[in-house]
Design a protein around this motif. Structure first.
Motif, mmCIF file in Angstrom:
data_model
loop_
_atom_site.group_PDB
_atom_site.id
_atom_site.type_symbol
_atom_site.label_atom_id
_atom_site.label_comp_id
_atom_site.label_asym_id
_atom_site.label_seq_id
_atom_site.Cartn_x
_atom_site.Cartn_y
_atom_site.Cartn_z
ATOM 1 N N GLU A 54 6.859 4.962 1.669
ATOM 2 C CA GLU A 54 7.769 3.566 0.629
ATOM 3 C C GLU A 54 8.482 3.329 1.929
ATOM 4 O OE1 GLU A 54 9.779 7.016 -1.124
ATOM 5 O OE2 GLU A 54 8.870 6.830 -3.150
ATOM 6 N N GLY A 55 8.883 2.208 1.602
ATOM 7 C CA GLY A 55 10.275 1.016 1.732
ATOM 8 C C GLY A 55 9.681 -0.576 1.116
ATOM 9 N N TYR A 56 10.149 -1.135 1.126
ATOM 10 C CA TYR A 56 10.141 -2.456 1.143
ATOM 11 C C TYR A 56 8.637 -2.953 0.005
ATOM 12 C CZ TYR A 56 7.145 -4.225 4.778
ATOM 13 O OH TYR A 56 5.670 -4.640 5.999
ATOM 14 N N ASP A 57 8.885 -3.613 -0.513
ATOM 15 C CA ASP A 57 7.026 -4.646 -0.981
ATOM 16 C C ASP A 57 5.573 -4.585 0.109
ATOM 17 O OD1 ASP A 57 8.453 -4.374 -3.777
ATOM 18 O OD2 ASP A 57 8.888 -6.882 -3.504
ATOM 19 N N VAL A 58 4.834 -4.126 -0.415
ATOM 20 C CA VAL A 58 3.848 -4.039 0.995
ATOM 21 C C VAL A 58 3.278 -5.162 1.041
ATOM 22 C CG1 VAL A 58 1.733 -2.914 1.249
ATOM 23 C CG2 VAL A 58 3.257 -1.607 0.384
ATOM 24 N N CYS A 59 2.474 -6.030 1.133
ATOM 25 C CA CYS A 59 2.097 -6.687 1.659
ATOM 26 C C CYS A 59 0.849 -7.271 1.259
ATOM 27 C CB CYS A 59 1.992 -7.565 3.487
ATOM 28 S SG CYS A 59 0.761 -8.812 3.280
ATOM 29 N N PRO A 60 0.748 -8.202 0.277
ATOM 30 C CA PRO A 60 -0.541 -8.522 -0.770
ATOM 31 C C PRO A 60 -1.535 -8.496 0.154
ATOM 32 C CG PRO A 60 0.880 -10.270 -0.872
ATOM 33 C CD PRO A 60 1.954 -9.272 0.538
ATOM 34 N N TYR A 61 -1.842 -8.658 1.449
ATOM 35 C CA TYR A 61 -2.855 -9.041 1.673
ATOM 36 C C TYR A 61 -3.240 -8.055 2.969
ATOM 37 C CZ TYR A 61 -1.024 -13.658 0.655
ATOM 38 O OH TYR A 61 0.171 -14.180 0.310
ATOM 39 N N GLY A 62 -3.226 -7.048 2.841
ATOM 40 C CA GLY A 62 -3.421 -6.148 3.303
ATOM 41 C C GLY A 62 -2.604 -4.144 2.998
ATOM 42 N N LEU A 80 -1.653 12.650 11.611
ATOM 43 C CA LEU A 80 -1.889 13.041 10.087
ATOM 44 C C LEU A 80 -2.156 11.495 9.930
ATOM 45 C CD1 LEU A 80 0.342 15.635 10.399
ATOM 46 C CD2 LEU A 80 -2.133 16.123 10.011
ATOM 47 N N GLU A 81 -2.358 11.110 8.629
ATOM 48 C CA GLU A 81 -2.138 9.700 8.135
ATOM 49 C C GLU A 81 -1.056 8.864 6.872
ATOM 50 O OE1 GLU A 81 -5.476 6.698 5.737
ATOM 51 O OE2 GLU A 81 -6.243 7.403 8.115
ATOM 52 N N VAL A 82 -0.225 8.406 6.679
ATOM 53 C CA VAL A 82 0.142 8.301 5.942
ATOM 54 C C VAL A 82 -0.157 6.995 5.430
ATOM 55 C CG1 VAL A 82 2.577 8.293 4.958
ATOM 56 C CG2 VAL A 82 2.290 9.752 6.410
ATOM 57 N N GLN A 83 -0.160 6.640 3.697
ATOM 58 C CA GLN A 83 -0.595 5.254 3.354
ATOM 59 C C GLN A 83 0.314 4.965 2.571
ATOM 60 O OE1 GLN A 83 -4.742 4.138 2.622
ATOM 61 N NE2 GLN A 83 -4.172 3.113 0.288
ATOM 62 N N ALA A 84 1.162 3.777 2.365
ATOM 63 C CA ALA A 84 1.928 2.545 1.543
ATOM 64 C C ALA A 84 0.871 2.734 0.058
ATOM 65 C CB ALA A 84 2.500 1.598 1.907
ATOM 66 N N PRO A 85 1.732 2.837 -0.920
ATOM 67 C CA PRO A 85 1.504 2.723 -2.373
ATOM 68 C C PRO A 85 0.955 1.588 -2.350
ATOM 69 C CG PRO A 85 3.758 2.415 -2.126
ATOM 70 C CD PRO A 85 3.654 3.193 -0.860
ATOM 71 N N ALA A 104 -4.147 0.662 -9.353
ATOM 72 C CA ALA A 104 -3.156 1.882 -7.746
ATOM 73 C C ALA A 104 -3.028 2.688 -8.085
ATOM 74 C CB ALA A 104 -1.527 1.128 -9.584
ATOM 75 N N GLU A 105 -2.124 2.130 -5.681
ATOM 76 C CA GLU A 105 -3.031 3.645 -5.650
ATOM 77 C C GLU A 105 -0.992 4.187 -5.286
ATOM 78 O OE1 GLU A 105 -4.458 2.474 -2.121
ATOM 79 O OE2 GLU A 105 -5.995 1.600 -2.628
ATOM 80 N N GLN A 106 -1.005 5.350 -5.766
ATOM 81 C CA GLN A 106 0.126 6.135 -5.607
ATOM 82 C C GLN A 106 -0.073 5.951 -4.037
ATOM 83 O OE1 GLN A 106 2.231 6.323 -8.534
ATOM 84 N NE2 GLN A 106 1.063 5.377 -9.106
#
Length: 208
Positions: A54-62, A80-85, A104-106
């Protein structure tokens, strides 16, 4: 939210090659789904975890991901992999220019991984961004560790990144581990139907 487990991490290297960070993924571990028999996998155990970014608005380009690499003295490793929503978005589906709307991806992911038995310590901590400006950032890892015995199923908890930055530029992050087993036990039962959730041992990552 309980933030007692959060630790600040600092940037060590900037603009490392994306290939270098991807080379960490998948070493020495296998994602598991379906019935599992330990007799067919001597010397192995299972680690169970969920992850959140989680955090700031994820860059829309990737996509933004976190990668946590653990190793044991025998040089076995697990990443171990963690992915931003990601929000609902429209992307090109074919070279003809047709567009598709992707859901949308949670921020929460769940995984069960087969790992050689051993005592593992966190050796690498990365944040990776993809898109027009692909970047990989290596961070100073805290001394998080876990132990896994042969034939054992260990729940590591929810591993979380809190990411900070702006305008598609990563600045720094914090890392946390917490117990979310009451939520995750149903995911485990769905993923590995023949092993009871009651057989899972808690071995939550201890992050200073």
């Amino acid at each position: 939210m309980n933030t007692s487990g959060w630790v600040n991490t600092e940037l060590r290297l900037l603009a490392l090659g994306l290939v270098s960070s991807l080379a960490l993924a998948g070493c020495g571990s296998t994602l598991i789904q379906g019935n599992y028999n330990f007799a067919d996998h001597p010397g192995k155990g299972l680690v169970v975890l969920s992850s959140r970014m989680e955090g700031y608005d994820v860059c829309p380009y990737g996509i933004m991901r976190g990668l946590l690499r653990f190793k044991d003295p025998a040089e076995h490793s697990v990443t171990l992999e963690v992915q931003a929503p990601r929000p609902e978005r429209t992307e090109m589906a074919t070279a003809d220019g047709y567009e598709v709307t992707l859901p949308a991806e949670q921020p929460i992911r769940f995984a069960v991984q087969e790992v050689p038995a051993g005592q593992y310590v966190l050796t690498n901590l990365w944040v990776q961004t993809t898109g027009p400006a692909e970047m990989a950032y290596a961070l100073f890892p805290p001394q998080a560790r876990f132990n896994l015995k042969e034939g054992e199923v260990v729940y590591l908890g929810e591993v979380g990144f809190q990411v900070f930055g702006k305008q598609c530029v990563f600045e720094y992050s914090t890392l946390q581990s917490r117990d979310e087993w009451e939520r995750d036990r149903s995911e485990f039962k769905y993923t590995i139907p023949n092993i009871s959730p009651d057989a899972v041992k808690k071995g939550l990552l201890k992050i200073p």
